[in-house]
Structure formats: structure tokens, C-alpha cells
Scaffold this active site. Structure first.
Site, PDB file in Angstrom:
ATOM      1  N   SER A  43      26.407  -2.138 -31.461  1.00  0.00           N
ATOM      2  CA  SER A  43      26.061  -2.343 -30.213  1.00  0.00           C
ATOM      3  C   SER A  43      25.522  -1.220 -29.467  1.00  0.00           C
ATOM      4  CB  SER A  43      27.395  -2.902 -29.478  1.00  0.00           C
ATOM      5  OG  SER A  43      28.019  -3.778 -30.145  1.00  0.00           O
ATOM      6  N   HIS A 103      22.931 -10.197 -30.431  1.00  0.00           N
ATOM      7  CA  HIS A 103      22.944  -9.643 -31.715  1.00  0.00           C
ATOM      8  C   HIS A 103      21.676 -10.624 -32.452  1.00  0.00           C
ATOM      9  CE1 HIS A 103      26.285  -6.930 -31.600  1.00  0.00           C
ATOM     10  NE2 HIS A 103      27.121  -8.006 -31.115  1.00  0.00           N
ATOM     11  N   HIS A 142      30.433  -9.514 -37.451  1.00  0.00           N
ATOM     12  CA  HIS A 142      31.669  -8.890 -37.259  1.00  0.00           C
ATOM     13  C   HIS A 142      32.914  -9.763 -37.758  1.00  0.00           C
ATOM     14  CE1 HIS A 142      29.253  -6.897 -33.906  1.00  0.00           C
ATOM     15  NE2 HIS A 142      30.129  -5.775 -34.380  1.00  0.00           N
ATOM     16  N   TYR A 164      35.766  -9.970 -36.305  1.00  0.00           N
ATOM     17  CA  TYR A 164      36.510 -10.643 -35.149  1.00  0.00           C
ATOM     18  C   TYR A 164      35.797 -12.110 -34.968  1.00  0.00           C
ATOM     19  CZ  TYR A 164      32.651  -8.664 -32.099  1.00  0.00           C
ATOM     20  OH  TYR A 164      31.435  -8.296 -31.643  1.00  0.00           O
ATOM     21  N   GLU A 165      34.661 -12.409 -35.447  1.00  0.00           N
ATOM     22  CA  GLU A 165      33.923 -13.633 -35.073  1.00  0.00           C
ATOM     23  C   GLU A 165      34.681 -14.869 -35.799  1.00  0.00           C
ATOM     24  OE1 GLU A 165      29.635 -13.461 -35.461  1.00  0.00           O
ATOM     25  OE2 GLU A 165      29.994 -11.688 -35.201  1.00  0.00           O
ATOM     26  N   ALA A 204      29.399   1.198 -31.483  1.00  0.00           N
ATOM     27  CA  ALA A 204      29.961   1.705 -30.055  1.00  0.00           C
ATOM     28  C   ALA A 204      31.245   1.844 -30.270  1.00  0.00           C
ATOM     29  CB  ALA A 204      29.489   0.710 -29.063  1.00  0.00           C
ATOM     30  N   MET A 247      35.281  -1.941 -33.358  1.00  0.00           N
ATOM     31  CA  MET A 247      35.682  -3.294 -34.099  1.00  0.00           C
ATOM     32  C   MET A 247      34.852  -3.420 -35.351  1.00  0.00           C
ATOM     33  SD  MET A 247      36.215  -5.559 -30.533  1.00  0.00           S
ATOM     34  CE  MET A 247      36.946  -5.003 -29.322  1.00  0.00           C
ATOM     35  N   SER A 248      34.163  -2.417 -35.951  1.00  0.00           N
ATOM     36  CA  SER A 248      33.359  -2.642 -36.987  1.00  0.00           C
ATOM     37  C   SER A 248      33.133  -1.478 -37.982  1.00  0.00           C
ATOM     38  CB  SER A 248      31.814  -2.816 -36.406  1.00  0.00           C
ATOM     39  OG  SER A 248      31.346  -1.362 -35.578  1.00  0.00           O
ATOM     40  N   ASN A 275      33.248   4.278 -23.944  1.00  0.00           N
ATOM     41  CA  ASN A 275      34.186   4.162 -22.716  1.00  0.00           C
ATOM     42  C   ASN A 275      35.365   4.882 -23.332  1.00  0.00           C
ATOM     43  OD1 ASN A 275      34.337   1.537 -24.668  1.00  0.00           O
ATOM     44  ND2 ASN A 275      36.476   2.297 -24.439  1.00  0.00           N
ATOM     45  N   HIS A 303      32.703  -6.307 -22.739  1.00  0.00           N
ATOM     46  CA  HIS A 303      31.358  -6.012 -23.678  1.00  0.00           C
ATOM     47  C   HIS A 303      30.087  -5.480 -22.738  1.00  0.00           C
ATOM     48  CE1 HIS A 303      29.050  -6.110 -27.238  1.00  0.00           C
ATOM     49  NE2 HIS A 303      28.415  -7.002 -26.904  1.00  0.00           N
TER      50      HIS A 303
HETATM   51  N1  HPA Z   1      37.878  -0.401 -28.413  1.00  0.00           N
HETATM   52  C1  HPA Z   1      37.494  -1.239 -29.613  1.00  0.00           C
HETATM   53  N2  HPA Z   1      36.290  -1.209 -29.675  1.00  0.00           N
HETATM   54  C2  HPA Z   1      35.383  -0.828 -28.844  1.00  0.00           C
HETATM   55  C3  HPA Z   1      35.652   0.028 -27.643  1.00  0.00           C
HETATM   56  C4  HPA Z   1      37.218   0.236 -27.399  1.00  0.00           C
HETATM   57  O1  HPA Z   1      37.570   1.014 -26.443  1.00  0.00           O
HETATM   58  N3  HPA Z   1      34.478   0.338 -26.853  1.00  0.00           N
HETATM   59  C5  HPA Z   1      33.585  -0.139 -27.963  1.00  0.00           C
HETATM   60  N4  HPA Z   1      33.862  -0.662 -28.826  1.00  0.00           N
END
Ligand code: HPA
Length: 272
Positions: free
Chosen positions: A29, A60, A82, A84-85, A112, A207-208, A231, A243
């Protein structure tokens, strides 16, 4: 799985005119800037590669593109399925194995991530020096043979990490270095979880990447990973996480991300 991998590798080789670039870049991402800069020579949808996953998340696009970036031949993979899907940590197994079967030797992963370090603000770039698989899920469950006991001592290749730091120094860019903690998601963390991850020794959370690193090491690929900090971890700043926020923040780091990768790829090429 093997038939699908071999067929996918054949198709990839064919699309590339017989020889597949040695370096593949998996776009996370916020890293679309690399795709925009690619001098494309060939492209295939994941749908044409039976070992590749079907993607569900908006934004994606599943596409493998061959071309040059910073003058270096690369394969760009845009689109990652991912965990998480649907909870499948092995979602990218066929894709990673296809790369190895087709002749790729190095996987540059991008992602990211949230920062756990007040000195690493949004917009920063971080070299992943190691990871914490805190969810303790593996994409190798069900895998036969002793090869599954993968040595993770230097999961992120030391010489490639040095190359990344040198590339950053060459262009006067601050590249942070730290430990990436993999969380399952898709929900963001609580403030208490962020404090836990800080205490566990992580500098970034996302998350990846970790399942793909395990798969790639199992397949014998060298791995390097770069995080774009989008972030501060939940509770470390007043910003609200989403997101959309992740993607919007990635804009700020895009130019640096491209400069870094363009400086890095020739160094990777000389090491492969
Ligand atoms: N947490 C988890 N995954 C992320 C974050 C986060 O703060 N920022 C971008 N992907």
C-alpha cells in the site's frame, strides 16, 4: 500447487521473452509510485497465472509487470493478498514460488506501516532489519520435508540491507532501520497493543510482509523489505487511523521512496 507454479512460471518467462528479471518488487500500500515510474515491457494479470491469488480489496490490482526501474530490469507485483482477508497466511505461496521457479533470486518487499518510535514520523522510510511474527502464524503449515524448518537468522539479507543504507546515503536520504511487527489485522491496534509492541522491541507495525518473507526464504530467495511510515501507532498521536489515511499519507513519502529504490536497484543488481 506444483503444476500451477510451473505453468505460471512458464507463462511469466514467456511474457518476459524468455528471461525473467532477477529482482522482483512486491508493491505494498502506498508504493504505487514505483509502478508509475516503471518502463514497462510486458504485463500479465494475476488471473493469467494460476498460482497467483485472486484479489478482493479495492485499490489492489493484481498484475505482474516486467520492465526497468532506475535502468534495472525488474518484475513489479502490484497486488498482495493479505492474511487479514480470509485468515490464510499462505495466500501468496503460489506467487512467491512462481517467482523462484521463473528465475527470480531477490525479492524486494515494500509496505506501509505504523511507527512505534516517536523519532520516526509519518513520511519516514524504514529498512526492515528483522521482524516479529507476534501472531505466530506460518504460511508453511502443511509443508512436507525438512526444508520447512527455515533458518530465519538473517531473513532480511545483510548485504542487501547494507546496500539499502548505502543507497540512502548516496542520495542524502534518511533511512531508518528497525524491527517490523506483523499483526493480523484488519483492525488497527489498540493503544495498549502499541505499548506492548514497543516493549517487545518493534519500531514499526503492519499487516503484511512477514508471511511473504517466510515463503521467500523457504523458496531460497534473498529478501529485503522497506516500510513507508504512514502514521504513528494508535495512541501515539491524535490522528484517526483508516485505510484512506494510510494511502493519503503515503503521498508524502512517495518521492523519497522512488528515489531510494532507483538508487538501490543497481546495487541489488550488482549483488545478484
Ligand atoms: N498498524 C497496522 N498496520 C498499518 C498501520 C498501523 O498503524 N499503518 C499502516 N499499516
Amino acid at each position: 500447487m506444483n503444476d500451477a507454479v510451473n505453468l505460471s512460471a512458464d507463462r511469466l518467462r514467456q511474457a518476459c521473452g524468455g528471461t525473467v528479471p532477477r529482482c522482483a518488487v512486491l508493491l505494498g500500500s502506498g508504493w504505487t509510485v514505483l509502478g508509475d515510474a516503471l518502463q514497462e515491457q510486458a504485463a500479465l494479470d494475476y488471473a493469467a497465472l494460476p498460482a497467483f491469488p485472486a484479489l478482493g480489496v479495492a485499490g489492489h490490482v493484481g498484475r505482474v509487470r516486467a520492465g526497468t526501474l532506475g535502468g534495472v530490469p525488474v518484475l513489479l507485483l502490484s497486488g498482495r493478498k493479505h492474511t487479514y482477508e480470509d485468515g490464510d497466511a499462505a495466500a501468496m505461496k503460489g506467487a512467491i514460488r512462481t517467482l523462484a521457479a521463473a528465475g527470480v533470486t531477490t525479492l524486494l518487499q515494500t509496505n506501509a506501516a505504523g511507527s512505534l518510535d516517536p523519532a520516526m514520523p509519518p513520511g519516514a522510510l524504514m529498512l526492515v532489519e528483522d521482524h516479529l511474527n507476534i501472531v505466530q502464524r506460518s504460511p508453511l503449515h502443511g509443508e512436507p520435508g525438512n526444508g520447512r524448518f527455515v533458518d530465519m537468522a538473517a531473513a532480511y539479507h545483510p548485504a542487501l540491507r547494507t546496500a539499502a543504507l548505502q543507497a540512502a546515503a548516496d542520495i542524502g536520504l534518511r533511512l531508518h532501520s528497525g524491527v517490523y511487527a506483523w499483526v493480523l489485522g484488519p483492525q488497527f491496534e489498540t493503544p495498549a497493543e502499541i505499548r506492548m509492541l514497543q516493549r517487545l522491541g518493534a519500531q514499526a507495525v503492519g499487516m503484511s510482509t512477514v508471511p511473504e518473507t517466510i515463503l521467500a526464504r523457504h523458496a531460497g530467495l534473498k529478501v529485503l523489505a522497506l516500510s513507508m511510515i504512514t502514521n504513528m501507532g494508535c495512541g501515539l498521536s491524535s490522528e484517526q487511523l483508516s485505510h484512506a489515511h494510510t494511502l493519503a499519507s503515503a503521498q508524502a513519502a512517495s518521492a523519497d521512496a522512488l528515489r531510494l529504490v532507483e538508487a538501490l536497484l543497481p546495487r541489488i543488481e550488482s549483488l545478484t
